[in-house]
Every structure is written in C-alpha cells, then in structure tokens.
Design a protein around this motif. Structure first.
Motif, PDB file in Angstrom:
ATOM      1  N   ASN A 299      -9.842   4.306  -8.573  1.00 27.59           N
ATOM      2  CA  ASN A 299      -8.960   3.148  -8.487  1.00 27.59           C
ATOM      3  C   ASN A 299      -9.267   2.212  -9.652  1.00 27.59           C
ATOM      4  OD1 ASN A 299      -7.561   0.782  -7.806  1.00 27.59           O
ATOM      5  ND2 ASN A 299      -7.843   1.154  -5.607  1.00 27.59           N
TER       6      ASN A 299
ATOM      7  N   LYS B  98       0.856  -1.186   0.000  1.00 28.73           N
ATOM      8  CA  LYS B  98       0.000   0.000   0.000  1.00 28.73           C
ATOM      9  C   LYS B  98       0.891   1.235   0.000  1.00 28.73           C
ATOM     10  CE  LYS B  98      -0.633   0.773   4.980  1.00 28.73           C
ATOM     11  NZ  LYS B  98      -1.628   0.960   6.057  1.00 28.73           N
TER      12      LYS B  98
ATOM     13  N   ARG C 267       3.514   5.956  -8.146  1.00 33.87           N
ATOM     14  CA  ARG C 267       3.367   7.204  -8.890  1.00 33.87           C
ATOM     15  C   ARG C 267       2.862   8.305  -7.981  1.00 33.87           C
ATOM     16  NH1 ARG C 267       0.298   4.019 -12.403  1.00 33.87           N
ATOM     17  NH2 ARG C 267      -1.520   5.369 -12.095  1.00 33.87           N
TER      18      ARG C 267
ATOM     19  N   SER D 119       0.716   0.363  -7.737  1.00 30.44           N
ATOM     20  CA  SER D 119       0.014  -0.681  -8.470  1.00 30.44           C
ATOM     21  C   SER D 119       0.985  -1.806  -8.797  1.00 30.44           C
ATOM     22  CB  SER D 119      -0.593  -0.117  -9.764  1.00 30.44           C
ATOM     23  OG  SER D 119       0.432   0.416 -10.588  1.00 30.44           O
TER      24      SER D 119
ATOM     25  N   SER E  61      -1.473   8.554   1.226  1.00 30.39           N
ATOM     26  CA  SER E  61      -2.214   9.513   0.416  1.00 30.39           C
ATOM     27  C   SER E  61      -1.245  10.415  -0.341  1.00 30.39           C
ATOM     28  CB  SER E  61      -3.108  10.374   1.317  1.00 30.39           C
ATOM     29  OG  SER E  61      -3.810  11.320   0.549  1.00 30.39           O
TER      30      SER E  61
ATOM     31  N   TYR F  68       0.279   6.657  -5.409  1.00 35.66           N
ATOM     32  CA  TYR F  68      -0.525   5.543  -5.907  1.00 35.66           C
ATOM     33  C   TYR F  68       0.414   4.400  -6.277  1.00 35.66           C
ATOM     34  CZ  TYR F  68      -3.537   2.760  -8.898  1.00 35.66           C
ATOM     35  OH  TYR F  68      -4.238   1.721  -9.457  1.00 35.66           O
TER      36      TYR F  68
ATOM     37  N   PRO G  92      -2.257  10.215  -7.564  1.00 32.86           N
ATOM     38  CA  PRO G  92      -3.039   9.024  -7.920  1.00 32.86           C
ATOM     39  C   PRO G  92      -4.253   9.396  -8.746  1.00 32.86           C
ATOM     40  CG  PRO G  92      -3.412   9.618  -5.630  1.00 32.86           C
ATOM     41  CD  PRO G  92      -2.293  10.486  -6.122  1.00 32.86           C
TER      42      PRO G  92
END
Length: 420
Positions: A289, A243, A282, A251, A246, A249, A285
């Motif tokens: 999602n 994870k 990145r 992935s 904030s 992001y 975000p």
C-alpha cells in the motif's frame, strides 16, 4: 475485467446550509451551486442540508442535462436534507433513519425534527458495483458539555452497521457527508475501524485546501467565529471515505476543497467548504500500500470506549425517565386532591383553576417519560450489538491473528468468497 482496468471517479460533497428563512442568501447560493456543478460535471454530487424540497427540484431541473439521475431522501418532519445527483443511472436506492436523533424538546436545535439518516444508492460502472452513501449526523453544539455525544456515537455505530450489512456485494464503497465528528472523535474512529473505510484527506498525496483539511474555516463569512475560538485553523467534520474489495485497489488521486469562497464567484457556497475528490479504481492492487499513513488502530479499544459511552448515555436516559415517572405520580396525586376539593365544595374555584395546569404537567411528564424510555432502549440495543462484537473481537484475539479478519471485521473479501 482487463488486467490494466482503471476507473476514474470524480466526487463532490457539500453541506449546503439550506434552512428556509434562516440561512443567509440561500436562493442565491443554490443558484450558484447549480452553475458550479454544471461547469465541473462530476460523476456524483452528494449534498446535505437541502432542507427545502423546492431547492432540490430547482437543482434537479437545472442539473438535468449533466446529471440525469437524482434522488431526494425524505424522512422525519422537516426531512433528512440529503440528496444526490449522478451522471450515471442509479440502479437502486434506499435509506436508513437513525434510531436516536436528539431531543424533541430542544426545539432551538431542531435535529430531532429532521429525521437524520443515511442514504444509499447503487451504481454499475464499467462492470463494477458502487455503493455510495450520503449522511449527516447530529450536530455537536457544545464540545465542552456535549449532551448529544451518546446519540452521535450510536448514530456512527448504526451507520457503520448499515454500511457493513448492505455493501457485501459491492466492489467499491463510498461514504460522503457531514459527520459532525472531528477526525479523532470516538464516533469517527469507530466508523473507520469497523467498516475499514479510508479517509481521502489522509490518503491522498495531492491536497489543495485549508490547512489540516478543515471544512469549516474562519475565512468563511457565514461561519460563526465564536464557535471556532478553540480552533483557529477551523475544524474538519466533512469527509470523503472509501474502500474496495480484494482484487481491486482504490486511491484518492486529488482532493480539493474550497477555502472560504467559491472559486468562480468569490462568495461562499455554504458555511461549510465543499469537498472535491478524484478517485481511481484499478485491477490488480500493488503488493504494498503506497499510503504509509493508514495503520489499523486497536479495534477492541475503540469498541470498549464506545460501549462505555453508550452505557453512560443509557443510564442517563433511564435516570431522566425515573424523574419523569416521579413527576407523573405527583401530578396524579395533585389531580386526585383537586378532584376531592372540588367535590367537597371547598375552595372549588381554586381547584378548577389548578386542574388545567395539573393535567398539562401530567401529560408533559408522560411524553418526557416515553421519550427517554425509548432513548434508553435505543442505546441499550446499540450497546448489546457492541457487546456482541466486542466478545467476538476478544475471541479472535485469543485465537491469534490468522482468525481475526473473519471474526472481527467480516471484511467484504471474506463475505464475497463465502457467497461464491
């Protein structure tokens, strides 16, 4: 940090099945593992069940040019079996040994002697702080009659708490390891719900490996096929979870696993399949999602289920401690009787012969009593923590959805905002 910032991270995870004198072809597999890691040049290689420190030192020397940073996590009598090799400098490292880890008298299983733990290393990559965790939870052995279920749930909760409390200053959190949990098992759901970690297999759109992401498959020649009779495709118990805070992001671009053999030589590296993930971090975000598979499960339900399991395990531990207490009392009465018989001269030879096994009985029951008292206290502690969190969760539910993130999950976004 630039708006178009992007960080690519290649991660390798494997349970190496490196038990000295017991694991088949261990030396050859360790050698081929070193060759494979050198060829692939991952950013991080996180390994479990490297039970021999000599194997670690061998890999340390062999991988030094490609992975200049490494650490072996030591604990217990045999060792945690956890180690990590990194292409990047390790800024900090520490570990947490699980409070409960099976039973010392179950010698044929051996988990208690390993001192299973979670290891943490902190890396600084392109201005980001990465907390990488590697762990190995207690094995299941018998799914129909799992005597270690409460211990594994307690370990999952300790692991979740350790990540929760040590990752508040991290930008990215990564957890790899053999959890010995199926995806829908209570411990796995509890870990994901409390930490907010995402499962690479569920999140990636580019997966290549066995069906359903299984990491123990019948095609592997080292796997005991009888253990997979109920699971013809295999089981998935090894994970890459992650994870980001904030403003960032993360992935999983690609996830690969071996399929019963190592791609270059054709022979398996272990009885587990290796996980190879490419993660991308990145800035800024997206608004939505892109992964529709991730939905927040009801946290309260998972907490209640875990609380009930720990409560049952605590009652069982106290029951065994009570039985041991009765045995101690009977043993002491027997010793007193034998002393009286020996002092009175009646059947003195028989009394002397029975003295040693009677002492052994008292000492054995005493050790049994002390262990299960300690077990009950460990489960009670974890249950108390869960009860407190459950109370906060109910409080948040009553206050409405706007208050739930701060009261329930304590997400890193809120923690970092409070610090700033």
């Amino acid at each position: 940090m630039k708006p178009n910032f992007s960080l690519r991270l290649r991660v390798f995870n494997l349970n190496c099945w490196g038990i000295p004198y017991l694991s088949k072809h261990r030396a050859d597999r360790v050698k081929r593992l070193g060759d494979f890691l050198n060829r692939e040049s991952f950013d991080l290689a996180l390994l479990e069940e490297v039970w021999s420190e000599q194997d670690f030192q061998y890999l340390r020397q062999k991988l030094l040019p490609a992975y200049p940073a490494a650490h072996y996590f030591r604990s217990g009598i045999i060792g945690s079996g956890l180690c990590v090799f990194s292409k990047h400098p390790i800024q900090e490292f520490t570990q947490h040994v699980f409070t409960l880890n099976g039973y010392p008298y179950m010698i044929h299983h051996g988990d208690w002697f390993c001192g299973k733990a979670v290891g943490l290393l902190v890396l600084h990559l392109s201005g980001l702080v990465l907390n990488a965790y590697v762990t190995h939870l207690h094995a299941e052995y018998n799914r129909q009659k799992d005597i270690y279920l409460a211990h594994r749930v307690a370990q999952a909760w300790e692991l979740a708490q350790f990540i929760h409390h040590t990752s508040k200053k991290a930008d990215v959190v990564l957890l790899c390891g053999d959890l010995n949990l199926h995806p829908k098992d209570l411990g796995c759901r509890l870990l994901k719900e409390w930490t907010g970690l995402h499962d690479a297999f569920l999140e990636t759109r580019d997966f290549k490996g066995p069906e359903e992401g299984c990491t123990m498959v019948p095609e592997n020649c080292y796997v005991n096929r009888q253990e997979l009779e109920q699971f013809p495709l295999g089981i998935r118990i090894d994970y890459v979870l992650y994870k980001a805070v904030s403003g960032l992001y993360i992935s999983c671009k690609t996830l690969r696993t071996t399929t019963g053999h190592e791609p270059h030589s054709g022979s398996p590296l272990s009885d587990h399949e290796a996980l190879m993930a490419t993660l991308c971090v990145r800035h800024s975000p997206p608004q939505h999602n892109p992964s529709p598979t991730h939905e927040r499960s009801p946290l309260i339900s998972v907490l209640r289920e875990a609380w009930a399991e720990l409560d049952q395990g605590m009652a069982q531990g106290r029951w065994w401690a009570t039985i041991a207490g009765y045995v101690i009392g009977l043993g002491l009465l027997l010793l007193a009787l034998l002393c009286a018989l020996a002092a009175g001269g009646e059947i003195r030879e028989v009394a002397v012969l029975l003295w040693t096994p009677s002492v052994g009985l008292v000492l054995g029951a005493g050790a049994f009593y002390l262990f299960h008292v300690q077990e009950a206290k460990g489960l009670c502690r974890a249950r108390a923590e869960l009860q407190h969190v459950l109370g906060r969760a109910r409080e948040a539910q009553d206050l409405g959805p706007e208050s739930q993130p701060a009261l329930l999950l304590g997400q890193q976004e809120g923690d970092r905002a409070e610090e700033q």
